[in-house]
Design an enzyme around this catalytic site. Sequence first.
Site, PDB file in Angstrom:
ATOM      1  N   HIS A  46       0.828  -1.198   0.000  1.00 29.04           N
ATOM      2  CA  HIS A  46       0.000   0.000   0.000  1.00 29.04           C
ATOM      3  C   HIS A  46       0.873   1.263   0.000  1.00 29.04           C
ATOM      4  O   HIS A  46       0.586   2.225  -0.724  1.00 29.04           O
ATOM      5  CB  HIS A  46      -0.917   0.001   1.218  1.00 29.04           C
ATOM      6  N   GLU A  68      -2.371  -5.659  -4.391  1.00 31.82           N
ATOM      7  CA  GLU A  68      -3.000  -5.273  -3.128  1.00 31.82           C
ATOM      8  C   GLU A  68      -4.407  -5.859  -3.024  1.00 31.82           C
ATOM      9  O   GLU A  68      -4.833  -6.274  -1.931  1.00 31.82           O
ATOM     10  CB  GLU A  68      -3.039  -3.745  -3.058  1.00 31.82           C
ATOM     11  N   ASN A 434      25.359 -22.876  -9.216  1.00 35.07           N
ATOM     12  CA  ASN A 434      26.029 -24.162  -9.405  1.00 35.07           C
ATOM     13  C   ASN A 434      25.684 -25.138  -8.287  1.00 35.07           C
ATOM     14  O   ASN A 434      25.486 -26.336  -8.533  1.00 35.07           O
ATOM     15  CB  ASN A 434      27.549 -23.946  -9.458  1.00 35.07           C
TER      16      ASN A 434
END
Length: 699
Positions: A46, A68, A434
């Site tokens: 918000h 939201e 990796n």
Amino acid sequence: MDMNQYLSMFIDESNDHLQSLNENMLLLEGSPSDLSIVQVIFRSAHTLKGMAATMGFEDLAALTHQMENVLDLVRNEKLAMQDFIFDTLFKGLDALESMVQDITEGGEGKADVSGIVASLQAIVRGEDLSAAGAGAEAKTSASDPSANTAIQLDEFQYSVLNQSIADGHRVLYVDVHIRENCQLKAVRAYMVFDLLERSGEVIKSSPSVQDIEQEKFEHSFSLYYITQMDPAELEQQILNVSEIDKVTVMELDQESLQQMNEMGMASQEAAAVAEAPSKEEAPETTATSAAPEQAVQKQAPQSSAAKTPAKSSGATPSRTIRVDIERLDVLMNLFSELLIDRVRLEQLASEVQNHALTETVEHMSRVSSDLQDIVMKLRMVPVDTVFNRFPRMIRDLAKSLDKKVDLIITGAETELDRTVIDEIGDPLVHLLRNAVDHGIEPIADRISAGKSETGTVNLRAFHSGNHVFIEIEEDGRGIYRENILKTALKKGVVTQDQAAAMSDDEVNQLLFAPGFSTAEKISDVSGRGVGLDVVKAKITSLGGQVTIYSTPGKGTNFSVQLPLTLSIIAAMMVKMGSEKYAIPLSSIVETAIVRKEQIRTVHGNKMVEFRGQHIPLISLSRIFNIKDFNENEENETEIIVIHKGERLAALAIDEFIGQNEIVLKGLGKYLPQIKGISGATILGDGQVALILDPNVFIR
């Protein structure tokens, strides 16, 4: 208002909120039913939406608003978090990060996020919210200005408007309709209010400004406005705002203002009468709504508790300031010059032998040492600034590889110089990728090997002396000697005889050969060895080194050793004939003196005995072609034993000058890369001394 002055602050705070969103989303994924985490996420989203709307970054505000909406359903227990919801929200966060990055680079933060928006809207529509939606629609329509053509004013507001008309100001009643398909209602409304406030004052709006900001309105709103603008001109300016469908601007006199206010009072009374039956029916619906209400009541203490630390931490920013990196660099350069002068003063004081001067110089040395500590600490940054992006990366990588991986981070508060922090991120990313791709086995392989189906990657950072160690350790398949040698022989990296004589550590180091890989199939994520030569080169350029420890079937540990700082280092000053050199203390094991008869020649190479083993003796005078010194003519030769990991060597020098803290200076882009030289420093007497890179001398 010129928003450019706030752009830097917006970018910094947006990155902070995005990092918070990523971290808390990962926490929520581990505890999907923890609504306290949802509350924290919702507040961050918000705030970010409001900041973006204020700055005029509409796409950023629109996407955040759609996210939201989903979070609002979750926090109100109308929607349960599921994997596809997490994936969609994470995609949204990635898009937001890209937008902020674009803004950082001077763009407008625009991006095509229609697919993500459609997915978020589908999540909202996919839940059975028809009853709740109908109730909300009915409730909103009662307060919709399009249904109520007037706004009730209180006594004070009516008096202000009435007096403004008497004073010759224009009082306008403005009714604004936004397009039905608009996805940015609150943003468009904000743009209208921003436009109005430039030329007048809004006295009251319906719905309230707070409700409009939270999108608690349909597609229209009305307001009373005091200005000097012409109504027709104002109407045209509002219509110029994107996605505004219709605007009605009506100028009021004192009589029409009174009539409008009376209509507003009548509308309010009618709405109150309409709500009366629903209040009488409330006791009948209490039983069905008790559970949600209890849930809200239970959540309230958590919410307030969550706000308490925020209040206490809110005082923290007032005790800190953001400093531009360039200013710290300038401060460091100025202090470097001061350090050079300090060494010069100490040298002069020792030559003059004046008691008062000596005392003053000693005091200045103590003060400058304290100043040096402060300057160095200003440049120190927790490795957390690098580590905090890895949990999200590991999460996404594990999902793409269909593996289960836990990333455990320890020592994130460990501090490193900013110059090192800036450079170490990419090598760590490659090592971690990796570890997950080729270190951690697939779930089926782990189960058949008697391991937990969830692999573990430990990322650790800790101080040791003047160094920081960063370790990446996984409990995967490990590195098999025969696989590395098979590939090395195939590629011609080593011969059969060399392979047979190599230790396990030397074999592991073959992974850093350019283009070397033991992977049977190179994935698009990484190949064990592909790019590790670049990783090693980067770490070495930072004055560090990387070591591999591995147990086949148990796992692998990549240990990265880095200097605390790259700007001021402790060094041993030595003399070679008429030349002076600096050798970093971090590379020195010890110093010694050897007699000529202790030097042996093995296969044409000079060796000296050191603690039960023979190590090579390296002639710096021969490497740097120093004509006025030759260790062969010395009966006793001073040596400095240096190390590179577990390997040792001895450097033959002329004489020791002593230990000093020196300022590392680059050789500049006009000089070619000189083997064995990492930089230069300016001594107290104004001479330039070259700084040696001991790693180059050990093979």
